[in-house]
Design a protein around this motif. Structure first.
Motif, PDB file in Angstrom:
ATOM      1  N   GLU A 287       0.849  -1.126   0.077  1.00  0.00           N
ATOM      2  CA  GLU A 287      -0.111   0.130   0.170  1.00  0.00           C
ATOM      3  C   GLU A 287       0.864   1.329  -0.054  1.00  0.00           C
ATOM      4  O   GLU A 287       1.758   1.108   0.552  1.00  0.00           O
ATOM      5  CB  GLU A 287      -0.962   0.100   1.265  1.00  0.00           C
ATOM      6  CG  GLU A 287      -1.928   1.156   1.297  1.00  0.00           C
ATOM      7  CD  GLU A 287      -2.750   1.243   2.299  1.00  0.00           C
ATOM      8  OE1 GLU A 287      -3.403   2.315   2.696  1.00  0.00           O
ATOM      9  OE2 GLU A 287      -2.850   0.223   2.985  1.00  0.00           O
TER      10      GLU A 287
ATOM     11  N   THR B 169      -2.720   0.071  -8.741  1.00  0.00           N
ATOM     12  CA  THR B 169      -4.150  -0.478  -8.776  1.00  0.00           C
ATOM     13  C   THR B 169      -4.776   0.711  -7.454  1.00  0.00           C
ATOM     14  O   THR B 169      -4.053   0.851  -6.308  1.00  0.00           O
ATOM     15  CB  THR B 169      -4.210  -2.009  -8.034  1.00  0.00           C
ATOM     16  OG1 THR B 169      -3.848  -2.667  -8.689  1.00  0.00           O
ATOM     17  CG2 THR B 169      -5.657  -1.905  -7.787  1.00  0.00           C
TER      18      THR B 169
ATOM     19  N   LYS C  32      -8.088   1.447  -5.122  1.00  0.00           N
ATOM     20  CA  LYS C  32      -9.388   0.655  -4.752  1.00  0.00           C
ATOM     21  C   LYS C  32     -10.083   1.967  -4.049  1.00  0.00           C
ATOM     22  O   LYS C  32      -9.456   2.559  -3.266  1.00  0.00           O
ATOM     23  CB  LYS C  32      -8.960  -0.261  -3.976  1.00  0.00           C
ATOM     24  CG  LYS C  32      -8.268  -1.522  -4.484  1.00  0.00           C
ATOM     25  CD  LYS C  32      -8.336  -2.617  -3.841  1.00  0.00           C
ATOM     26  CE  LYS C  32      -7.506  -3.880  -4.862  1.00  0.00           C
ATOM     27  NZ  LYS C  32      -7.514  -5.064  -3.818  1.00  0.00           N
TER      28      LYS C  32
ATOM     29  N   PHE D  45     -13.211   1.755  -1.679  1.00  0.00           N
ATOM     30  CA  PHE D  45     -13.873   0.901  -0.735  1.00  0.00           C
ATOM     31  C   PHE D  45     -15.346   1.943  -0.173  1.00  0.00           C
ATOM     32  O   PHE D  45     -15.000   3.033   0.268  1.00  0.00           O
ATOM     33  CB  PHE D  45     -13.310   0.353   0.468  1.00  0.00           C
ATOM     34  CG  PHE D  45     -12.182  -0.347  -0.187  1.00  0.00           C
ATOM     35  CD1 PHE D  45     -12.305  -1.776  -0.093  1.00  0.00           C
ATOM     36  CD2 PHE D  45     -10.786   0.181  -0.424  1.00  0.00           C
ATOM     37  CE1 PHE D  45     -11.156  -2.687  -0.569  1.00  0.00           C
ATOM     38  CE2 PHE D  45     -10.023  -0.595  -0.712  1.00  0.00           C
ATOM     39  CZ  PHE D  45     -10.087  -1.977  -0.794  1.00  0.00           C
TER      40      PHE D  45
ATOM     41  N   ASN E  75     -17.952  -2.861  -5.489  1.00  0.00           N
ATOM     42  CA  ASN E  75     -17.367  -2.503  -4.311  1.00  0.00           C
ATOM     43  C   ASN E  75     -16.511  -3.508  -3.860  1.00  0.00           C
ATOM     44  O   ASN E  75     -16.976  -4.561  -3.458  1.00  0.00           O
ATOM     45  CB  ASN E  75     -18.568  -2.170  -3.288  1.00  0.00           C
ATOM     46  CG  ASN E  75     -17.987  -1.630  -1.963  1.00  0.00           C
ATOM     47  OD1 ASN E  75     -17.093  -0.864  -1.964  1.00  0.00           O
ATOM     48  ND2 ASN E  75     -18.808  -1.989  -1.004  1.00  0.00           N
ATOM     49  N   PRO E  76     -15.095  -3.191  -3.648  1.00  0.00           N
ATOM     50  CA  PRO E  76     -14.589  -1.902  -4.142  1.00  0.00           C
ATOM     51  C   PRO E  76     -14.472  -1.657  -5.716  1.00  0.00           C
ATOM     52  O   PRO E  76     -14.578  -2.687  -6.248  1.00  0.00           O
ATOM     53  CB  PRO E  76     -13.142  -2.080  -3.440  1.00  0.00           C
ATOM     54  CG  PRO E  76     -12.933  -3.464  -3.727  1.00  0.00           C
ATOM     55  CD  PRO E  76     -14.151  -4.252  -3.325  1.00  0.00           C
TER      56      PRO E  76
ATOM     57  N   GLU F 265     -12.427  -0.666  -8.720  1.00  0.00           N
ATOM     58  CA  GLU F 265     -10.824  -0.839  -8.968  1.00  0.00           C
ATOM     59  C   GLU F 265     -10.332  -0.205 -10.402  1.00  0.00           C
ATOM     60  O   GLU F 265     -10.888  -0.161 -11.341  1.00  0.00           O
ATOM     61  CB  GLU F 265     -10.338  -2.313  -8.943  1.00  0.00           C
ATOM     62  CG  GLU F 265     -10.435  -2.910  -7.627  1.00  0.00           C
ATOM     63  CD  GLU F 265      -9.703  -4.162  -7.586  1.00  0.00           C
ATOM     64  OE1 GLU F 265      -8.685  -4.598  -8.536  1.00  0.00           O
ATOM     65  OE2 GLU F 265     -10.169  -5.128  -6.655  1.00  0.00           O
TER      66      GLU F 265
END
Length: 645
Positions: free
Chosen positions: A153, A183, A185, A187, A200-201, A203
């Motif tokens: 992350e 990527t 995301k 959410f 959901n999520p 992307e």
């Protein structure tokens, strides 16, 4: 004359489309300022009534605007309001621009939104260093946003404002790799009806595609006055640069909305030819710019500020007059803007004296949205003024500019504005009346007292849960901060502490209370009933479903509490007794389940119907001796009972 079409746009706005141009004064309230964005709906012309228990829209705050051809009226819900579910829309008192009446029209619209939002597109700005994500509709929240390099992350901080359909993310950080698929995301992003983003999520594959190796440069340096300069850069910077004027570091540095122009100001004037040195600045990609020096001539500013615009703005729910000038200014105290002898025009077009002075001070007159303590706009609290239209000549000296020898406002410009109503800024709550804001009025009724006036939706019975008991109605009691809630007849079958939950109560500004759970001791509300049997030619036995007494318990039950009719003709009750022989008269302060009625005239024909009704009798909690503490208080049923023979 006209056609009408309603269309809900993302729960925030509604369009009303007419076939002919509409007179603006009949559909919107013009605040009289130069900024039309503060105009609101004229509620005498268009009224929305919620049908499905949803919170009512605060109609006095709905923003209203007419298209250039005056055929489309756009209504935008303000503050935290949004359109949802069904509404009855009543349209009346609307005129066309040629003065003809538009026929009154009533319809029901359904703004139900079950469509889940989605990512519509994405793009890049600032040389690929800013990611812009576009959604299919305005969102209430973007939820949680995370960026991944594979499974690792990367910390990002999205920029988003509720009600927007776009989110931006700064990719300039060195932690974001270049030319590598990443990527993104999203959410739990939700719209104003709680619909969650689909999928959901969500992307996205994004990339920091370009490497910015170009240094930022200084494009220009401009002298503003004898202590202020403006420096324009070729691109946005990561932070404020260091700017020195005549060898002295600027006391304050601020950037404009473009992100390119920085204003630097000294604490004191340095008039004359001065060198401006710019250093320690980097662009969003981290490229450092070269030190730059330019000589400028700092001259005293001798031009007084001029008014650019005026508008009425609600700040924390309170109406303020916002004045914007052509340069940064400071506020001045002890300036009377409106005198009590000045006149205004009220809502009924009646000219009246204002009755109050509006004089500036440090509390009611401030800079509006200052950046680093500076602003071109000021705000004046006008909440003390009565509702109406005001025409005011701005007094000299109201503001001053930031010159080393400040120039005072001296334009004396006349402005017009409309004072409306203020909104509440705090949530409603139950008061401390009777400790918890809940009073037991009687066995059938509770009174809830709130700290503020409430919206009509507060009368929705679903807002009140009284131990799960059935409720019959809720009404305002003399004021819109007091609600009487009535139980359904016979709903409460026991006496004792009942759990009460109050929720979803909304004040007139649309703010919703925090849910409150409390307890209240309540007596059962089941009305006593009775049966009657003829035991002799002149005695009727009356059996009650529970112990009863006269509504004034010290007063004995008597013939006035009962009406007996034989074939529709009254037969006076001579007395009420404890025994069938009518030998012992009932007494006060005593509860009875059975009493005997002695008739003044004997019954002579058993084929004729005999009826009994009762009045002024209430239930008590025991047979025998009683005091006021034994009174339950439910009145005996008023039903007419047939006497068995």
């Amino acid at each position: 004359m006209s056609s009408f079409l309603s269309q809900c746009k993302f729960m925030l706005s509604i369009l009303l489309i007419y076939s002919k141009p509409i007179d603006a004064s009949t559909v919107l309230v013009d605040k009289g300022t130069t900024d039309t964005s503060d105009d609101t709906l004229k509620t005498t012309s268009i009224v929305f009534t919620a049908l499905d228990g949803q919170p009512a829209i605060s109609q006095t705050d709905i923003k209203a605007s007419l298209s250039d051809d005056k055929k489309t009226l756009t209504l935008v819900a303000a503050n935290s309001d949004f359109f949802t579910k069904r509404y009855v829309v009543d349209i009346k008192n609307v005129k066309t621009t040629d003065g003809k009446d538009v026929p009154a029209y009533t319809t029901t619209i359904d703004t139900t939104d079950s469509v889940r939002p989605a990512v519509l597109s994405y793009s890049y700005a600032d040389n690929g260093l800013t990611l812009k994500v576009k959604f299919s509709e305005p969102l209430n929240s973007v939820g949680t946003v995370k960026l991944y390099d594979g499974t690792t992350e990367i910390s990002v901080s999205p920029s988003f404002a509720a009600g927007s359909d776009e989110m931006t993310i700064n990719l300039a950080s060195s932690s974001v790799p270049v030319n590598k698929a990443l990527t993104l995301k999203i959410f739990g992003a939700v719209d104003y009806n709680g619909n969650v983003i689909n999928p959901n999520p969500a992307e996205l594959t994004v990339m920091k595609t370009t490497v910015d190796t170009t240094k930022p440069t200084v494009q220009s340096v401009e002298a503003v006055n004898d202590k202020t300069v403006k420096v324009t850069f070729s691109e946005k910077l990561l932070g404020n640069p260091t700017i020195k004027i005549g060898g002295t570091t600027a006391a304050s540095v601020s950037v404009d909305s473009t992100g390119l122009v920085y204003t630097a100001t000294l604490n004191s004037a340095q008039p004359g030819i001065q060198a401006v040195e710019v250093s320690s600045y980097t662009d969003l990609a981290g490229n450092a710019g070269d030190a730059y020096t330019k000589v400028v001539n700092l001259q005293a500013d001798r031009t007084a500020p001029k008014l650019v615009s005026s508008q009425v703005v609600k700040i924390n729910g309170v109406e303020n007059l916002v004045l914007t000038f052509d340069e940064e200014v400071t506020t001045q105290n002890a300036i009377t803007v409106i005198r009590n002898t000045d006149n205004y025009v009220d809502e009924n077009n009646v000219r009246k004296a204002v009755g109050v002075n509006v004089t500036t001070d440090s509390v009611n007159f401030k800079l509006y949205n200052p950046v680093n303590g500076k602003s071109k706009s000021v705000t004046l609290d006008i909440s003390s003024l009565p509702k109406g239209t005001y025409t005011v000549t701005l007094p000299n000296g109201l503001v001053q500019d930031l010159a080393s020898s400040p120039n005072a406002y001296a334009e004396g410009k006349q402005i017009t504005f409309v004072r409306g109503t203020d909104s509440l800024t705090t949530k409603p709550a139950l008061t401390s009346v009777d400790t918890n804001g809940v009073e037991v009025v009687d066995n059938n009724t509770l009174c809830f007292t709130f700290t503020q006036n409430l919206d009509a939706s507060a009368l929705n019975l679903s807002n009140f849960n009284i131990n799960g008991l059935a409720l019959s109605k809720a009404v305002f009691d003399g004021a819109t901060n007091r609600i009487l809630v009535t139980l359904a007849p016979g709903a409460n079958t026991w006496t004792g502490a009942h759990v009460i939950t109050v929720s979803n109560i909304k004040n007139v500004s649309g703010l919703v209370m925090d849910t409150v759970t409390t307890t209240e001791t309540m007596k059962e509300n089941v009305a006593p009933t009775f049966t009657a049997t003829l035991t002799s030619a002149d005695v009727i036995r009356v059996d009650f479903s529970e112990p009863v007494a006269n509504s004034t318990i010290s007063t004995v039950l008597s013939g006035s509490n009962f009406t007996v009719k034989v074939d529709g003709v009254s037969n006076t009750v001579a007395g009420v007794y404890e025994d069938s022989a009518a030998g012992t008269v009932v007494v006060g302060n005593k509860g009875y389940k059975t009493v005997y009625l002695k008739l003044s005239s004997r019954v002579t024909d058993l084929t004729k119907p005999i009826t009994v009704s009762a009045t002024g009798i209430v239930d008590v909690d025991q047979i025998g001796a009683i005091t006021s503490s034994n009174v339950v208080g439910n009145t005996v049923s008023s039903d007419v009972v047939n006497v068995a023979k």
